[in-house]
Design an enzyme around this catalytic site. Structure first.
Site, PDB file in Angstrom:
ATOM      1  CD  GLU A  60      -1.572  -2.494   1.386  1.00  0.00           C
ATOM      2  OE1 GLU A  60      -0.439  -2.664   1.893  1.00  0.00           O
ATOM      3  OE2 GLU A  60      -2.324  -3.442   1.090  1.00  0.00           O
ATOM      4  CG  HIS A 129     -11.903  -7.982   6.117  1.00  0.00           C
ATOM      5  ND1 HIS A 129     -11.423  -8.930   6.990  1.00  0.00           N
ATOM      6  CD2 HIS A 129     -11.175  -8.110   4.982  1.00  0.00           C
ATOM      7  CE1 HIS A 129     -10.460  -9.621   6.394  1.00  0.00           C
ATOM      8  NE2 HIS A 129     -10.285  -9.137   5.193  1.00  0.00           N
TER       9      HIS A 129
HETATM   10  C1  LIG Z   1      -2.038  -5.128   4.356  1.00  0.00           C
HETATM   11  C2  LIG Z   1      -3.036  -5.924   3.579  1.00  0.00           C
HETATM   12  N1  LIG Z   1      -3.297  -5.622   2.284  1.00  0.00           N
HETATM   13  C3  LIG Z   1      -4.217  -6.302   1.580  1.00  0.00           C
HETATM   14  C4  LIG Z   1      -4.913  -7.351   2.145  1.00  0.00           C
HETATM   15  C5  LIG Z   1      -5.987  -8.116   1.347  1.00  0.00           C
HETATM   16  N2  LIG Z   1      -5.522  -9.474   1.012  1.00  0.00           N
HETATM   17  C6  LIG Z   1      -5.822 -10.538   1.783  1.00  0.00           C
HETATM   18  S1  LIG Z   1      -5.098 -11.959   1.207  1.00  0.00           S
HETATM   19  C7  LIG Z   1      -4.390 -11.149  -0.104  1.00  0.00           C
HETATM   20  C8  LIG Z   1      -3.524 -11.906  -1.075  1.00  0.00           C
HETATM   21  C9  LIG Z   1      -2.296 -12.478  -0.397  1.00  0.00           C
HETATM   22  O1  LIG Z   1      -1.618 -13.312  -1.316  1.00  0.00           O
HETATM   23  P1  LIG Z   1      -0.341 -14.155  -0.853  1.00  0.00           P
HETATM   24  O2  LIG Z   1       0.524 -13.307   0.027  1.00  0.00           O
HETATM   25  O3  LIG Z   1       0.280 -14.740  -2.058  1.00  0.00           O
HETATM   26  O4  LIG Z   1      -0.916 -15.284   0.115  1.00  0.00           O
HETATM   27  P2  LIG Z   1      -1.876 -16.481  -0.317  1.00  0.00           P
HETATM   28  O5  LIG Z   1      -3.291 -15.981  -0.134  1.00  0.00           O
HETATM   29  O6  LIG Z   1      -1.574 -16.836  -1.725  1.00  0.00           O
HETATM   30  O7  LIG Z   1      -1.571 -17.587   0.639  1.00  0.00           O
HETATM   31  C10 LIG Z   1      -4.729  -9.781  -0.093  1.00  0.00           C
HETATM   32  C11 LIG Z   1      -4.290  -8.788  -1.093  1.00  0.00           C
HETATM   33  C12 LIG Z   1      -4.608  -7.661   3.509  1.00  0.00           C
HETATM   34  N3  LIG Z   1      -5.232  -8.664   4.152  1.00  0.00           N
HETATM   35  N4  LIG Z   1      -3.676  -6.943   4.194  1.00  0.00           N
END
Ligand SMILES: Cc1ncc(C[n+]2csc(CCOP(=O)(O)OP(=O)(O)O)c2C)c(N)n1
Ligand SMILES: Cc1ncc(C[n+]2csc(CCOP(=O)(O)OP(=O)(O)O)c2C)c(N)n1
Ligand SMILES: [Mg+2]
Ligand SMILES: [Mg+2]
Lengths: 343, 414, 343, 414
Positions: A60, A129
């Protein structure tokens, strides 16, 4: 004129501005190919290309920094922070940079960036959320802070925000993305149909571009007995509460917290002499505090009773007790009663 | 409180400094490669093929002041003489402003003594339409781009001619006409912004590049990570410069370097990276010229560590003798950038001690003259300043009602 | 008992707690070998070692994250953020983690971290060495927010903060690190000696450890005519203003903003019926807003006049106009006059 | 508004996905090294000597299910059988909870299908006193450490037995007794906290290690940079794990990888780094065991990328078919972790299809049983929950006056 959800209205605002001005782009996590986790940017990737509906790394702070740099080079980025709860990694770039660059450069540089982000609870999202951090941004001089309560306002305000040459933090109450919400716990209305915007006048949205000025409140309901000040989802809950208890309340939807429509507030409270302030955000140092402070500064001699605040509690947004946390019609009604009874 | 359960012997490793007061400075660990040792790769080089450059040190000037090797830029003599003059001008300016701060005319000041070659060498390798995102120690960029020294001084004393309207601390310049971005007091924020600027250039199909600077200590900030990640992901035309002057106030580079070169970090983001003798103006020019060509041609970013030494204190608020050995300057093997270019030009037979002394005197006089003129536009304490009311302007493009009311309140309650 | 500056008192608090509890350490930029840019940690490196007066990389977010992890493993870190203006890179770790871990883990985990940071203006530091962001932290449930106004309070409050099992954001008004400040512009008192703490009773500080509870205000001056609510540097400016205009004002130094000593505030305002709130921070959504809101909620029927706020303007802290920005004795006096004259 | 001055042709590079709907998936670019190809360096290895590991792929199980090469951990059969059982238990649990969410019993759920080997293999290589800082996709750690499945279910339905008192979203577990840290909804924050925990272990002279996990998309967050920098600077005994399942919701790894391996980034911080077949339980165990020994011996951190594939959607809120090709699963060359360990055990002659089917049925029944029991402690919608007033507890250690008043207000105004 057609009926749109708030998601569709936001999408339409983005489409209108991107169509009119090639310097406008949207950027953020999952906003490109996928069209956003709430679908607000759906179709823009196909229509305007990968560089104008720009997927980003999950950083972000980096997203806002990149948007600042782009805006310094003639672009007008519209950033999506996937949830307001995830805006904090960008705080330094927002507070120390986005809000300050025009002033600290003696007006030489400007950064017309809009930061869109879904806020608020009521979707069983738990504490990360559901947050409503708007008050923090109103404390940062140099930022405009906006929160619509209907699709019509969302589109008109968003177009104004994007065209504004100052940075704007644009909060979108996700609970009312797809329909108004009157504060009924799901179980209260078991079987009742999900509210959609097509039954609500605020869901009537022109296809073309139009603007609602930042800093103009909307008097949702005229009344003589008491003034209710609120914004976002709580506008609808407040309206329902007023209808339910049949009070002659004046309901003001601020729409923009900064700049604030002081005239609308003051003339109403000077008329009614009573005021209740409502927001979902935690109470202490929430925006309700600023509202209470200015109302008593400006309307002290007209006030018949103390101003009450009905807000989220000073706790994280709980998963199990969402409906005890969310300011309910009952809590609003009781506050109104108290303020009317007083004095 | 928790139970004290901590043994006296800790296993926590805490990095050491290159030197501390009372110690003898040892730069042996540097083991510098000889000048001219490194190849000059093609501008579309793959990041991994810059490994030797990232762990090595690009040097052009040898100890005799000769330009050697593939990186020798072949600058014309006028260019070299101009570079020397600019570096000397910066130093004269720093000297003067430092003394003026000591006399209470400035609230604060920061010199770049010993690091002049970085800003001057880089500015000369860039186009005026390239955008600069500096930290507070690249005042040389302004000299190279022709900023009026009087205007810089007015920034530092917040007077009526200050284009920043009295709002900024000294040295936090901003000069839009010179494509020089407003310097932030918050470290490193400009680094990731520069990448956004460069992304916009690519978005618009333009071939201007952005250049950004941070100190080695500031590389610890998230913005540097964000800059590398975004620059690599979108192949942004940007030059990301780390000025490793080895100190961050009292904190040695060992608290930011992770025990390797700063340039090495760029490789992990597949950004071509190199470490360069930052006190060698020819080397500085050459790598910047290479990186600019690379960016303009659409091959993306370059990450450059300029190895130099902070010859003096961090700022006028700082006394380095309480945290580093006083002999560091002498022990430092890469010398002084002005002396080294002077040696080169003398070797070329286009410069001599007399010319040098004359230019030194001339520049000192010029700076004194400029200072006198700056004072005619007002001083920090006595003014004249911008009108008081201007404080409320530029918070927003137009003055909103609440600021209008606060301005009236201020008038009323003074 | 000996006379100490606020810097010395803070240093003494750190020395006392580190001496008593090996799990206490200080960490931050330049706090170790050098002893801190304001010298608050001087001597601790020599006395307790490099691992307990720990220099860190320049990464505020990483520093707070590391401190959180350390506190989860039985340590009690005292973090220094070199200036409050530079705390923003740590906002996500402070808001989403430090403030939330106890609650979100059902009370399983706790993070007894103290974050010390110099705040406020009056030292010609310009907009990035002068900020007072305390209000934002009072809006984050789970954090305690403290700001002392004397060396004596600084030591007693800091020891309480370090021993507290909840996270505390501890603001140190740098303008009064080395002496009280009464709001005189330097040029007003040209040649006048620099104030030091040895002439001030608040400069009398015991060598040993003592505690001042978090959440207890200090009534600096009793009075009947009007209540002044403030904290930090403004306590001294307010006191001087009151002396100058000879008003019978009650002056309350809040010391701790959260928890807030509501009883002290309410009983005073109910007695005086008039209230002025003072802080250096920007006005909109500053902590003065919360104070005005609660005062009118709790004391409405006793109020004879609107509550006024005297604050920093809603602009960045300007370099040239520092003394027009800093709330002056004159501004305070005029506000007191207005509030006394009203009604 | 600024003048539209943007050509239709953009030069901005935007990364591509491994596949999008309608496309045929191509994993050719992976060019996997053969199993057993990599050396196993000494635990005090210098970061730069792990380069091959960082750009390569540590594999133990070959396509026939044989354990080959220097990294073959030589686990006892009981350990291998236990690992298989645990992975199957996790999968049975995920299946059940997913279905319960579809039936409206949970507000939300996230599976780790296809990634089970990472959490199980790593947990088995660690000591119970080692501290775990997981993301939301390492539920396997809880199974390996013996967390009662009923308690996990109660977390997910926020009922009266939920040790998190109904405060957290499903899957955001916390279990202090199991040294399993409270999972944050904010990505990556735990990564840099784990380093602090490890620094404290060193500070206290203890030899427990910390282990932390993030997804590959989350490596873009500043916390991962901070974690690497602090871990390297203070030689913290920590294992920093990146689970590269190739997707971050709809965003492909190409938006976080900077076009190289994730492991490569660790080298720039001089942290030994390696990329590992995350679907090969033996490889996962072996590298984790190596990293734990290294950390315990005081040599510092290891950065490990586990290459795997997110077999299903991101969460119950997600439908992957709208952003990735449906054939990715089949095209993925490293298979399924359960099937691959099953093949290995079958080859050893200690396992067969009958035993597998029986265990599958047994675990499914166990999970069903646990679910029934969990429901007896309450459901999300109908309760019983914790007492409403508990919402105000644990914001602070003691209930402060303002929260006491808010609690009373809530009672009064319901
Ligand atoms: C600081 C923050 N930004 C955005 C999100 C929204 N979000 C939740 S899971 C996710 C994707 C994460 O992907 P990855 O790190 O590859 O983990 P995976 O879900 O593939 O295990 C996002 C963008 C969040 N939870 N926290
Ligand atoms: C975000 C932030 N943190 C801390 C500071 C305080 N500070 C100012 S300069 C400095 C040291 C910077 O060192 P380096 O990056 O090496 O640059 P140099 O001064 O050596 O040129 C620090 C810690 C700041 N200005 N901003
Ligand atoms: Mg430095
Ligand atoms: Mg992933």
């Amino acid at each position: 004129m057609s009926s749109m959800s708030m998601v569709a209205a936001i999408n339409s605002a983005l489409d209108n501005t991107m169509g009119a001005d090639p310097s406008v782009l949207v950027m953020g996590e999952d906003v490109g190919y996928f069209g956003g986790v709430f679908r607000c940017t759906q179709g823009l990737y196909e229509k305007y290309g990968a560089h104008r509906a720009l997927d980003t790394p999950i950083a972000e702070g980096g997203i806002v920094a990149a948007a600042i740099g782009m805006s310094l080079n003639g672009l007008r980025p519209v950033v999506e922070m996937q949830f307001a709860d995830y805006i904090y990694p960008a705080m330094d770039q927002i507070i120390s940079e986005l809000a300050r660059i025009r002033h600290r450069s003696g007006g030489e540089f400007e950064v017309p960036v809009t930061v869109r982000t879904p806020c608020g609870g009521g979707i069983r999202g738990g504490q990360t959320h559901s947050q409503s951090p708007e008050a923090m941004f109103t404390h940062i001089c140099g930022l405009k802070t906006v929160m619509p309560s209907t699709p019509y306002d969302a589109k008109g305000l968003l177009i104004s925000a994007i065209e504004d040459d100052d940075p704007v933090i644009f909060f979108e109450p996700k609970r009312i993305y797809n329909g108004p919400f009157y504060g009924h716990r799901p179980d209260e209305h078991a079987g009742a149909r999900v509210e959609t915007w097509d039954q609500h006048p605020g869901g009537e949205v022109p296809e073309g571009a139009y603007r609602i000025p930042l800093g103009k409140a909307n008097v949702v309901r005229n009344g003589e007995a008491i003034t209710l000040l609120t914004y976002g989802t709580m506008v609808h809950v407040a309206e329902a509460a007023v209808d339910a208890c049949g009070v002659d309340a004046e309901l003001i939807d601020l729409r923009s917290l900064l700049p604030l429509d002081l005239d609308a507030i003051v003339s109403s409270v000077q008329k009614t002499g009573r005021c209740v302030i409502l927001h979902e955000a935690t109470r202490t140092s929430g925006f309700g505090a600023e509202l209470a402070a200015v109302v008593q500064e400006e309307c002290f001699w007209h006030l018949h009773a103390p101003i009450e605040r009905v807000t989220g509690w000073d706790t994280p947004y709980p998963h199990a007790f969402e409906w005890e946390y969310f300011p309910s019609q009952t809590r609003i009604a009781k506050a109104i009663e108290r303020v009317l009874a007083a004095g | 409180m928790s139970e004290p359960a901590v043994p006296t012997v800790s296993r926590l490793h805490v990095p050491a400094a290159s030197s501390r007061p009372g110690e003898k400075t040892e730069f042996a660990y540097l083991n510098l490669p000889p000048p001219g040792a490194h190849e000059r790769p093609p501008i579309d080089v793959d990041a991994l093929d810059t490994r030797n450059l990232a762990y090595g040190l690009v040097r052009v000037l040898d100890d005799q002041g000769q330009a050697v090797g593939a990186w020798a830029p072949g600058l014309r003599r006028e260019q070299l003489l101009r570079a020397l003059r600019l570096m000397m001008h910066v130093r004269a300016y720093d000297e003067r402003m430092f003394r003026m701060q000591r006399q209470g005319k400035l609230s604060f000041y920061m010199k770049c003594t010993g690091e002049e070659a970085v800003a001057i060498g880089q500015a000369l390798a860039l186009r005026d339409s390239d955008m600069l995102f500096p930290s507070y120690r690249q005042q040389g960029l302004l000299f190279a781009r022709g900023r009026d020294v009087v205007d810089m001084m007015c920034n530092c004393i917040s007077n009526a001619r200050d284009n920043l309207k009295g709002r900024q601390l000294p040295v936090l310049y901003s000069w839009k006409a010179g494509n020089f971005f407003s310097i932030s007091g918050n470290l490193a924020t400009q680094f990731s912004q520069a990448v956004g600027w460069a992304m916009a250039a690519a978005y618009k199909g333009e071939d201007d590049v952005a250049a950004a600077w941070v100190g080695e200590g500031s590389t610890a900030e998230a913005d540097v990570h964000n800059a590398l990640l975004f620059a690599s992901t979108y192949r942004a035309p940007v030059i990301l410069n780390v000025v490793n002057n080895q100190w961050a106030i009292s904190t040695p580079q060992s608290f930011a370097s992770a025990g390797t070169t700063f340039a090495a970090r760029g490789l992990g983001y597949s950004v071509p990276s190199m470490r360069v003798d930052g006190n060698d103006l020819l080397a500085v020019y050459a790598v910047t010229d290479w990186a600019a060509r690379r960016a303009r041609a659409g091959h993306g970013a370059t990450y450059i560590e300029f190895y130099t030494h902070r010859a003096e204190g961090h700022s006028t608020s700082d006394n380095p003798d309480v945290y580093r050995a006083t002999d560091e300057g002498e022990a430092w093997p890469l010398g002084d950038p002005i002396e080294r270019l002077r040696q080169h030009l003398t070797g070329l037979g286009v410069w001599d001690d007399a010319a040098h002394a004359a230019q030194e005197a001339e520049l000192a006089a010029q700076v004194t003259e400029a200072w006198r003129e700056a004072l005619t536009h007002g001083t920090l304490e006595a003014g004249p300043h911008w009108p008081l009311e201007s404080m409320f302007e530029d918070v927003f493009k137009e003055l909103p009602e609440h600021l209008y009311r606060q301005r009236e309140q201020m008038r009323q309650d003074r």
